[in-house]
Motif scaffolding. Structure first.
Motif, PDB file in Angstrom:
ATOM      1  N   GLN A 165     -16.350  -4.658  -1.185  1.00 43.43           N
ATOM      2  CA  GLN A 165     -15.812  -3.614  -2.156  1.00 43.43           C
ATOM      3  C   GLN A 165     -15.443  -4.954  -3.657  1.00 43.43           C
ATOM      4  O   GLN A 165     -14.966  -6.156  -3.237  1.00 43.43           O
TER       5      GLN A 165
ATOM      6  N   GLU B 228      -8.000   0.646   7.269  1.00 47.81           N
ATOM      7  CA  GLU B 228      -8.075   2.344   6.987  1.00 47.81           C
ATOM      8  C   GLU B 228      -8.426   2.868   8.240  1.00 47.81           C
ATOM      9  O   GLU B 228      -9.879   3.052   8.693  1.00 47.81           O
TER      10      GLU B 228
ATOM     11  N   ASP C 170     -10.124   4.211  -3.371  1.00 48.93           N
ATOM     12  CA  ASP C 170     -10.786   3.081  -4.424  1.00 48.93           C
ATOM     13  C   ASP C 170     -10.421   2.617  -4.812  1.00 48.93           C
ATOM     14  O   ASP C 170      -9.926   1.932  -5.950  1.00 48.93           O
TER      15      ASP C 170
ATOM     16  N   LYS D 141       1.270  -1.028  -0.234  1.00 50.48           N
ATOM     17  CA  LYS D 141      -0.101   0.287   0.119  1.00 50.48           C
ATOM     18  C   LYS D 141       0.590   1.142  -0.166  1.00 50.48           C
ATOM     19  O   LYS D 141       1.714   1.743   0.924  1.00 50.48           O
TER      20      LYS D 141
HETATM   21  P1  ATP Z   1     -10.613   3.586   0.453  1.00 48.56           P
HETATM   22  O1  ATP Z   1     -11.142   3.041  -1.459  1.00 48.56           O
HETATM   23  O2  ATP Z   1     -11.860   2.879   0.724  1.00 48.56           O
HETATM   24  O3  ATP Z   1     -10.043   4.667   0.351  1.00 48.56           O
HETATM   25  P2  ATP Z   1      -7.789   2.731  -0.311  1.00 48.56           P
HETATM   26  O4  ATP Z   1      -8.178   2.543  -2.071  1.00 48.56           O
HETATM   27  O5  ATP Z   1      -7.448   3.061   0.271  1.00 48.56           O
HETATM   28  O6  ATP Z   1      -9.560   2.757   0.024  1.00 48.56           O
HETATM   29  P3  ATP Z   1      -7.828  -0.255   1.276  1.00 48.56           P
HETATM   30  O7  ATP Z   1      -9.153   0.165   1.971  1.00 48.56           O
HETATM   31  O8  ATP Z   1      -6.758   0.297   1.919  1.00 48.56           O
HETATM   32  O9  ATP Z   1      -7.722   1.259  -0.162  1.00 48.56           O
HETATM   33  O10 ATP Z   1      -7.902  -1.503   0.337  1.00 48.56           O
HETATM   34  C1  ATP Z   1      -8.723  -1.216  -1.053  1.00 48.56           C
HETATM   35  C2  ATP Z   1      -9.615  -2.958  -0.656  1.00 48.56           C
HETATM   36  O11 ATP Z   1      -8.372  -3.506  -0.881  1.00 48.56           O
HETATM   37  C3  ATP Z   1     -10.237  -2.977   1.228  1.00 48.56           C
HETATM   38  O12 ATP Z   1     -11.608  -2.549   0.807  1.00 48.56           O
HETATM   39  C4  ATP Z   1      -9.996  -4.358   1.219  1.00 48.56           C
HETATM   40  O13 ATP Z   1     -11.378  -5.107   0.052  1.00 48.56           O
HETATM   41  C5  ATP Z   1      -8.885  -5.146   0.024  1.00 48.56           C
HETATM   42  N1  ATP Z   1      -7.637  -4.661   1.282  1.00 48.56           N
HETATM   43  C6  ATP Z   1      -6.755  -4.290   1.573  1.00 48.56           C
HETATM   44  N2  ATP Z   1      -5.830  -4.463   2.285  1.00 48.56           N
HETATM   45  C7  ATP Z   1      -6.431  -5.933   2.348  1.00 48.56           C
HETATM   46  C8  ATP Z   1      -5.688  -6.565   2.931  1.00 48.56           C
HETATM   47  N3  ATP Z   1      -4.453  -6.916   3.607  1.00 48.56           N
HETATM   48  N4  ATP Z   1      -5.799  -8.348   2.751  1.00 48.56           N
HETATM   49  C9  ATP Z   1      -7.072  -8.573   1.501  1.00 48.56           C
HETATM   50  N5  ATP Z   1      -7.744  -7.824   0.789  1.00 48.56           N
HETATM   51  C10 ATP Z   1      -6.798  -6.723   1.226  1.00 48.56           C
END
Ligand code: ATP
Ligand code: MG
Length: 389
Positions: free
Chosen positions: A222, A277, A157, A150
């Protein structure tokens, strides 16, 4: 923390002009609060719902003018340029911004979030920091290829999140490495691919007076990193709410947070709950509160930042939300128009009126209530099929 008491009318500024700003404005009007928006372009969807719409044209004067007009300022997107606002406004920025500058500084970095959770002994997946290419390979080894990388900053998204599940993704992993820039000192972190049972989110609000209220658990789904649907209450052990609530409220307290936040969590196969998060703003998983709850997350946020008592964070009925995400085959319509074939009972359509392309963008959402969250979800999904975009 701000101690200011306001006499009505209160003028609230919102930085950003997307759908979250739009829904904050709609709630504000209904409460007698006058919403001002500092957007980016005339077609921003918040411009449809307030005449006090300003464009951040990059000039310091426009920012000063905007801040002068309002009593308090909040955000719809956490990735604001804090340094720029601090430079232009000095102390006035810190005095007017809620959630506060320190909270946002920390939450803007997903890596800082993880270190904050670790330091405060709030359960989260184990992680390893990534600062150089060899860290990537080491982490890949440690997690045996079942790994998520990450980016610390600017992810949303699913952008900035790179998921690999073992052998089958080995070539994607090689490609990912090839595309990395030479300097990845500030990349972020890696954690294991969590074999979770469910994803949940808690919408929790803390006011300037320190009052805190948390809505019942929302289950979210998601796909490709983008929220497709949410429902509440989900089928989950009774004890889960107390555990998740105490985690969410500890986060709010220890961050000195003010406002409505979305705290994303994983429910592991063991039933353990870990934080994924923290989103320091109204959140997609809370949209169902617009029709399912006594107080919407948008009204709750405004109450929190102007120091009013919070409304009850209770659901009136089980409820579900389905995002209307633009699909390929209906791309020709664009994002601005909605075509609805049938309207289902106990269903509310919220349309953002965005402009431009429809494909892959959140264009609106559907809320539905029923005797169970699962049946509400079915109705909302059926309604989605009846929207021709
Ligand atoms: P948001 O749209 O909520 O801002 P984001 O792009 O910041 O999300 P995350 O929430 O960290 O990113 O990750 C997006 C999605 O990826 C999560 O909702 C989950 O479905 C998947 N994901 C993230 N980290 C993991 C993990 N460690 N193991 C499995 N799936 C994960
Ligand atoms: Mg997320």
């Amino acid at each position: 923390m701000k101690k200011k008491e306001y006499s009505v009318p209160i003028q609230v500024g919102i930085l950003g002009g997307g759908q979250l700003a739009q829904m904050l404005c709609l709630a504000a009007h209904g409460m007698g609060i006058r919403p001002f928006v500092l957007g980016h372009k005339t077609s921003d969807c918040a411009s449809h719902v307030t005449k006090d719409f300003f464009i951040d044209n990059g000039s310091d004067d426009e920012v000063r003018k905007f801040f002068n007009l309002v009593d308090v300022v909040t955000i719809e997107n956490e990735f604001i340029d804090l340094k720029r606002f601090e430079r232009i406004l000095g102390q006035e920025f810190a005095d007017k911004l809620l959630p506060g500058v320190d909270t946002l500084k920390l939450v803007q970095s997903k890596l800082d979030q993880k270190n904050f959770l670790k330091k405060n002994k709030i359960s989260t997946l184990e992680f390893t920091e990534i600062h150089k290419l060899s860290d990537i390979d080491e982490a890949y080894e440690t997690f045996k290829g079942n790994i998520v990388f990450k980016k610390a900053r600017l992810g949303y998204d699913g952008r900035g999140t790179y998921i690999f599940s073992g052998h089958k993704d080995q070539s994607r992993f090689s490609e990912f490495k090839l595309n990395l820039p030479a300097n990845i000192e500030n990349f972020g972190y890696a954690e294991k691919l969590a074999p979770f049972q469910k994803e949940i989110a808690l919408i929790t609000t803390r006011s300037t007076k320190g009052e805190t209220k948390t809505y019942p658990i929302v289950e979210t789904y998601q796909d490709g990193g983008m929220c497709q649907w949410a429902m509440s209450p989900p089928k989950i052990k009774k004890s889960a709410f107390k555990i998740a609530q105490s985690m969410a409220e500890k986060i709010m307290l220890n961050l000195g947070a003010v406002g409505t936040f979305g705290i994303e969590m994983f429910v592991m196969k063991t039933g353990d709950i870990v934080i994924n998060e923290i989103a320091p703003r109204v959140h997609n998983s809370g949209h169902l509160t617009m029709n399912g709850a006594l107080t919407s997350q948008f009204e709750q946020h405004l109450r929190a930042i102007v120091g009013w008592p919070l409304g009850e964070a209770v659901l009136v009925q089980p409820t579900a939300m389905v995002n209307i995400i633009g699909k390929k085959d209906t791309q020709t319509y664009g994002a601005s128009q909605i075509r609805v074939a049938t309207v289902e009972k106990n269903t509310w359509i919220h349309w953002y009126g965005k402009s431009g392309d429809a494909l892959g963008r959140k264009l609106g959402h559907i809320n539905s209530v029923a005797s169970t969250a699962e049946s509400a979800l079915k109705v909302a999904q059926r309604q989605r099929q009846k929207i021709l975009i």
